[in-house]
Design a protein around this motif. Structure first.
Motif, mmCIF file in Angstrom:
data_model
loop_
_atom_site.group_PDB
_atom_site.id
_atom_site.type_symbol
_atom_site.label_atom_id
_atom_site.label_comp_id
_atom_site.label_asym_id
_atom_site.label_seq_id
_atom_site.Cartn_x
_atom_site.Cartn_y
_atom_site.Cartn_z
ATOM 1 N N PRO A 158 -39.236 -39.707 -25.176
ATOM 2 C CA PRO A 158 -38.211 -38.692 -25.447
ATOM 3 C C PRO A 158 -38.625 -37.646 -26.492
ATOM 4 O O PRO A 158 -38.183 -36.505 -26.431
ATOM 5 C CB PRO A 158 -37.016 -39.518 -25.954
ATOM 6 N N ASP A 159 -39.501 -38.036 -27.423
ATOM 7 C CA ASP A 159 -39.924 -37.094 -28.466
ATOM 8 C C ASP A 159 -41.246 -36.398 -28.166
ATOM 9 O O ASP A 159 -41.809 -35.734 -29.014
ATOM 10 C CB ASP A 159 -39.996 -37.807 -29.824
ATOM 11 N N GLY A 160 -41.763 -36.537 -26.962
ATOM 12 C CA GLY A 160 -42.998 -35.864 -26.582
ATOM 13 C C GLY A 160 -43.968 -36.801 -25.893
ATOM 14 O O GLY A 160 -43.617 -37.917 -25.502
ATOM 15 N N TRP A 161 -45.184 -36.343 -25.764
ATOM 16 C CA TRP A 161 -46.239 -37.115 -25.099
ATOM 17 C C TRP A 161 -47.012 -37.913 -26.132
ATOM 18 O O TRP A 161 -47.259 -37.427 -27.230
ATOM 19 C CB TRP A 161 -47.170 -36.177 -24.347
ATOM 20 N N ARG A 162 -47.391 -39.109 -25.770
ATOM 21 C CA ARG A 162 -48.185 -39.972 -26.656
ATOM 22 C C ARG A 162 -49.341 -40.565 -25.874
ATOM 23 O O ARG A 162 -49.306 -40.638 -24.648
ATOM 24 C CB ARG A 162 -47.334 -41.101 -27.221
ATOM 25 N N VAL B 271 -50.703 -31.455 -21.707
ATOM 26 C CA VAL B 271 -52.072 -30.945 -21.788
ATOM 27 C C VAL B 271 -52.677 -31.207 -23.172
ATOM 28 O O VAL B 271 -53.865 -31.496 -23.292
ATOM 29 C CB VAL B 271 -52.147 -29.448 -21.396
ATOM 30 N N ASP B 272 -51.862 -31.138 -24.217
ATOM 31 C CA ASP B 272 -52.361 -31.432 -25.567
ATOM 32 C C ASP B 272 -52.759 -32.900 -25.683
ATOM 33 O O ASP B 272 -53.790 -33.230 -26.286
ATOM 34 C CB ASP B 272 -51.304 -31.094 -26.618
ATOM 35 N N ALA B 273 -51.949 -33.777 -25.100
ATOM 36 C CA ALA B 273 -52.269 -35.206 -25.116
ATOM 37 C C ALA B 273 -53.527 -35.481 -24.296
ATOM 38 O O ALA B 273 -54.374 -36.292 -24.693
ATOM 39 C CB ALA B 273 -51.096 -36.018 -24.582
ATOM 40 N N ALA C 185 -56.605 -34.445 -26.319
ATOM 41 C CA ALA C 185 -56.874 -35.421 -27.371
ATOM 42 C C ALA C 185 -57.464 -36.702 -26.780
ATOM 43 O O ALA C 185 -58.414 -37.278 -27.327
ATOM 44 C CB ALA C 185 -55.596 -35.733 -28.146
ATOM 45 N N ALA C 186 -56.929 -37.145 -25.647
ATOM 46 C CA ALA C 186 -57.440 -38.354 -24.998
ATOM 47 C C ALA C 186 -58.883 -38.156 -24.535
ATOM 48 O O ALA C 186 -59.706 -39.073 -24.638
ATOM 49 C CB ALA C 186 -56.552 -38.743 -23.828
ATOM 50 N N LEU C 187 -59.199 -36.972 -24.049
ATOM 51 C CA LEU C 187 -60.578 -36.689 -23.627
ATOM 52 C C LEU C 187 -61.534 -36.719 -24.823
ATOM 53 O O LEU C 187 -62.659 -37.208 -24.708
ATOM 54 C CB LEU C 187 -60.659 -35.355 -22.894
ATOM 55 N N ARG C 188 -61.083 -36.211 -25.974
ATOM 56 C CA ARG C 188 -61.923 -36.279 -27.180
ATOM 57 C C ARG C 188 -62.147 -37.736 -27.594
ATOM 58 O O ARG C 188 -63.269 -38.126 -27.951
ATOM 59 C CB ARG C 188 -61.300 -35.473 -28.317
#
Length: 78
Positions: free
Chosen positions: A22-26, A41-43, A46-49
């Motif tokens: 509910p508060d965003g992607w994790r 896309v931001d998550a 970060a996951a790719l890094r």
């Protein structure tokens, strides 16, 4: 076959799963929450890094992401 002749065990697989809360992607790392991102896309970036870091250290990685309808699918990584 003696113990000294046993094949070398492969490193464990680290699993990253991108999930919407509910508060965003994790990112879930082996089931534990990591980070909070406003957009998928931001998550993913970060996951790719994180994936690159684990692979650079010789580890194996599985990257999963939650889709629009809630299903979890494996993402292809190069």
């Amino acid at each position: 076959m003696s113990k000294s002749e046993s094949p070398t065990a492969s490193p464990p697989i680290t699993e990253f799963t991108i999930v919407h809360f509910p508060d965003g992607w994790r990112i879930l790392v082996d089931g534990k929450r990591w980070g909070r991102f406003p957009y998928r896309v931001d998550a993913e970036e970060a996951a790719l890094r994180l994936t690159e870091k684990v692979r650079a250290e010789g580890g194996q990685v599985r990257l999963l992401a939650q889709g629009l309808t809630g299903e979890i699918a494996q993402l292809r990584i190069a």
